[in-house]
Design an enzyme around this catalytic site. Structure first.
Site, PDB file in Angstrom:
ATOM      1  N   GLU A  80       0.836  -1.206   0.000  1.00 56.32           N
ATOM      2  CA  GLU A  80       0.000   0.000   0.000  1.00 56.32           C
ATOM      3  C   GLU A  80       0.862   1.244   0.000  1.00 56.32           C
ATOM      4  O   GLU A  80       0.346   2.351   0.022  1.00 56.32           O
ATOM      5  CB  GLU A  80      -0.872   0.040   1.264  1.00 56.32           C
ATOM      6  N   CYS A 112      -4.206  -4.918   2.301  1.00 57.88           N
ATOM      7  CA  CYS A 112      -3.259  -5.764   3.040  1.00 57.88           C
ATOM      8  C   CYS A 112      -3.088  -7.159   2.450  1.00 57.88           C
ATOM      9  O   CYS A 112      -2.418  -7.995   3.040  1.00 57.88           O
ATOM     10  CB  CYS A 112      -3.680  -5.862   4.504  1.00 57.88           C
ATOM     11  N   HIS A 234      -4.642 -12.764   8.721  1.00 59.60           N
ATOM     12  CA  HIS A 234      -4.225 -11.360   8.681  1.00 59.60           C
ATOM     13  C   HIS A 234      -4.419 -10.766  10.067  1.00 59.60           C
ATOM     14  O   HIS A 234      -5.414 -11.048  10.740  1.00 59.60           O
ATOM     15  CB  HIS A 234      -5.054 -10.588   7.640  1.00 59.60           C
TER      16      HIS A 234
END
Lengths: 350, 387
Positions: A80, A112, A234
């Protein structure tokens, strides 16, 4: 069988404690720590960015296994925080590891989970015979606006996974994704920091997509949580992965090796991949790993992974590169002023 | 003036309803209410809808027309009116519908309330809500609603023997009730420790002293009492409808710990119903913050000014107490979609009086009261319902 040929991670040595950030903004550190389950986060050095972190991670991967870099036919870097809006980070990485010029390369962005999307792309290219090896990297110097909830966790780090079919240290039996147009977190061109929908990032974002991809994968493989030695999710904070693990039926012990967020923070594109690297650091032949990434916007990629004998063979040397645990050891703590300088938050006179 | 009865109620589940739009919510509540009343859309003469700030929350105004349209009643050219009085919008919507039926102008009237608050971030939502206070003299100098009610709590605790634990007990009790209400935003019980260890929002108020940001809608159908039995075996009579105003800014009040508009509306309601506080079996009060419930119980005349904390602590206002307060879970646990809250209060009392409140049923409930507040007490609506 297509799988992981080698892997490596990189984490900058600097850390800032959550209480130091809370001190500056007049917040209660206990509330923050209690709410997020995060104590500190990594901070890049002044000259570190997504490209340098990606290079370090890639080099750590190549230290573990003798690979001719010219046989790496694809380099994809998910982030990102690519240093350039136009000019690929992946070319810098390809050049630094001497994989150029006969290779394809591109930068990926999917919040992400761009790094795990790169893994999937490489799997396809390898399986189709287009390339021998493909390098998938998730790397970020994550942005969080001053005083925003994200500032307490947005960290720096990355992991590189080399995909191939020759004697992998871990086979990726299957992967699948769950993707929708869900605006839970975004950053427009030219904006310095992402914006987010607060609690909307949770249930309709993180949980719906990770649960969706995970259930889909288990449906396709016929496997359940008990069939896995480890699980990695995550980890934007410590609460979310622990909760999604519980909802899906994984135990705290299964996610423990890969849950690095309490001291590392959220490395955005690096997050689930560093968790996978930390899990591979201690995996034994025959161990099985379930992984599900999450990217806002939103989607999740789930992976069914099985560690092979190769991880303990002569062709692979885990100790030739630092483990994630080693990368997290011996940090240098910075105060908010140093952190602001490292992150370029202090505007210098031109 | 004709006697008026509630013949149908409907309420959506309350919460962060990211999958439902503003119009989804009110259509759902309206449909439930019409089904409950057993009437069709063509029988409705008029609609009133309480809504505080669709302009700020979803950038939509002209809510009366929107609701008529999406209820399928626009082509019948029904009279449809939006009513706004900040968080008391629902209470005033119910009162307008009551007046329309009582006056004889309309027969079957729907009173609804709806708010869709989660399409904007928390900051925008808090600022929209701050419009319920005096923007020039309160909002522009930084006052938010938690801040204003924190001033009330601070003043109250300086003057009266209210402990921090007693204040927390309001939230504990309302979460207990909310856990027994299928539409409630929060379904978990909490402890005093939960409240005391939650984040400080505006001293002395903590996170669990505050009602949440909520999406939801509620609707009720009113009819002349003489016609009510054609539609239902369990009509609930509207025994009183009262409304009162006060200064919009908190600092202009005679006494910031007493909501004089609550006192006035309460007295008018008791007078109209010909009842006294001891005749009330249960009451839904406007607990936007825990301190607001303490003040409301006293200001409505259920006890002396200084006693509500003690009575709450002793369980008098609990589900099995002498005066159950906020059996729905209140704004605290059931949720607070501002425009819908006043109507949800009516739905709760009607459910209780019909004996349909399930796990939170108050045995033998025959007379109930609703108390809906706009801002820090600049508008108050009080209704008494009975069977």
């Amino acid at each position: 069988m297509v799988g992981i040929i080698t892997y490596g991670a990189y984490i900058p040595r600097f850390r800032i404690k959550v209480e130091e950030i809370a001190r500056v903004w007049g917040a209660n550190p206990d509330d923050i720590r209690g709410g997020l389950g995060v104590h500190s986060k990594s901070v890049p050095d002044m000259d570190e960015d997504t490209a340098t972190i990606a290079v370090e991670a890639a080099r750590n991967a190549l230290r573990r296994r003798e690979i001719d870099p010219s046989e790496i036919g694809a380099v994809y870097v998910g982030s990102e925080s690519h240093p350039y809006a136009v000019k690929p980070t992946a070319c810098t990485v390809g050049e630094a590891i001497e994989a150029t010029p006969v290779m394809t390369a591109a930068d990926y962005e999917f919040a992400c989970k761009a790094g795990t999307a790169a893994i999937q792309t490489c799997m396809g290219l390898v399986a189709s015979g287009m390339i021998r090896y493909g390098l998938a990297i998730g790397s970020d110097v994550a942005q969080g606006a001053p005083s925003d909830a994200l500032e307490y966790t947005a960290a720096a780090g990355g992991a590189a996974i080399l995909i191939g079919a020759d004697d992998p240290v871990a086979i990726i039996h299957r992967t699948c994704s769950f993707t929708t147009d869900t605006p839970d977190f975004w950053r427009r061109e030219g904006q310095g920091y992402p914006r987010h929908g607060g609690r909307f990032t949770g249930e309709p974002g993180y949980f719906r997509h990770i649960e969706g991809a995970s259930r889909l994968l288990m449906e396709k493989t016929g496997k359940g949580p008990k069939d896995y030695t480890y699980a990695v999710f995550h980890q934007p904070n410590a609460k979310f992965p622990q909760r999604v693990a519980k909802v899906l039926g994984f135990s705290p012990n299964q996610i423990k090796p890969g849950l690095v967020v309490p001291v590392l923070g959220n490395t955005y594109s690096g997050s689930s991949m560093i968790g996978l690297a930390a899990t591979l650091d201690q995996a034994k032949p025959g161990d099985t790993i379930f992984m599900a990434s999450f990217g806002s916007g939103a989607g999740s990629d789930a992976f069914d992974i099985e560690v092979t004998d190769a991880i303990e063979s002569d062709t692979f040397s885990r100790s030739a590169a630092p483990s994630v645990a080693a990368l997290l050891e011996d940090p240098i703590y910075v105060d908010y002023a140093q952190y602001a300088r490292h992150k370029g938050k202090i505007v210098m006179q031109k | 003036m004709r006697d008026v009865a509630v013949i149908g109620i409907g309420c959506t589940p309350f919460g962060e309803k990211w999958g439902s739009s503003f119009r989804d919510l009110f259509v759902q509540a309206g449909t439930l209410a019409l089904e409950d009343a057993g009437i069709s859309g063509e029988e409705i003469g008029a609609m009133y809808v309480g809504n505080m700030s669709a302009g700020r929350f979803i950038e939509q105004e002209h809510i009366g027309a929107l609701i008529a349209d999406y209820s399928g009643l626009a082509t019948g050219h029904i009279a449809s009116t939006r009513v706004e009085a900040a968080c008391a919008s629902g209470g005033l919507s119910f009162r307008q519908a009551f007046i329309a039926v009582a006056s004889g102008i309309e027969d079957i009237v729907v009173a609804a309330g709806v708010e869709k608050m989660t399409d904007v971030g928390a900051g925008a939502s808090v600022d929209a809500l701050a419009g319920a206070a005096d923007r020039e003299w309160e909002g522009f100098v930084g006052a938010t609603f938690p801040g204003l009610y924190a001033m009330i709590a601070t003043d109250y605790m300086n003057r009266y023997p209210l402990t921090r634990e007693q204040l927390a007990q309001v939230a504990v009790k309302n979460h207990y009730n909310g856990a027994r209400n299928p539409i409630a935003q929060f379904s978990q019980e909490i402890t005093i420790e939960t409240v005391l260890s939650s984040s400080l929002v505006a001293d002395p108020l903590r996170l669990f002293d505050c009602s949440p940001i909520t999406d939801g809608a509620a609707a009720v159908v009113l009819a002349p009492l003489e016609q009510a039995r054609e539609y239902t075996d369990t009509p609930v009579r509207v025994l009183a409808s009262a409304q009162a105003s006060d200064t919009i800014a908190l600092h202009d009040r005679r006494d910031i710990s007493t909501l004089d508009a609550t006192v006035a509306a309460g007295r008018r309601a008791f007078s109209m119903a010909g009842l006294s506080p001891r005749d009330i079996d249960l009451v839904e009060v406007h607990d936007c913050f825990t301190i607001a419930e303490i003040c409301a119980i006293e200001d409505l005349g259920f006890c002396r000014k200084d006693e509500a904390g003690k009575l709450t602590w002793e369980g008098v206002t609990a589900l099995d107490g002498d005066l159950p307060v906020n059996t729905s879970g209140g704004l605290k646990a059931c949720g607070h979609p501002v425009g819908a809250t006043g109507i949800k209060q009516v739905c709760e009392i009607v459910s209780q009086l019909r004996g349909e409140a399930g796990k939170r049923q108050v045995d033998g409930a025959r007379v109930g009261m609703t108390h809906n507040v706009g801002g820090t007490g600049a508008t108050v609506a009080v209704h008494v319902l009975g069977v």
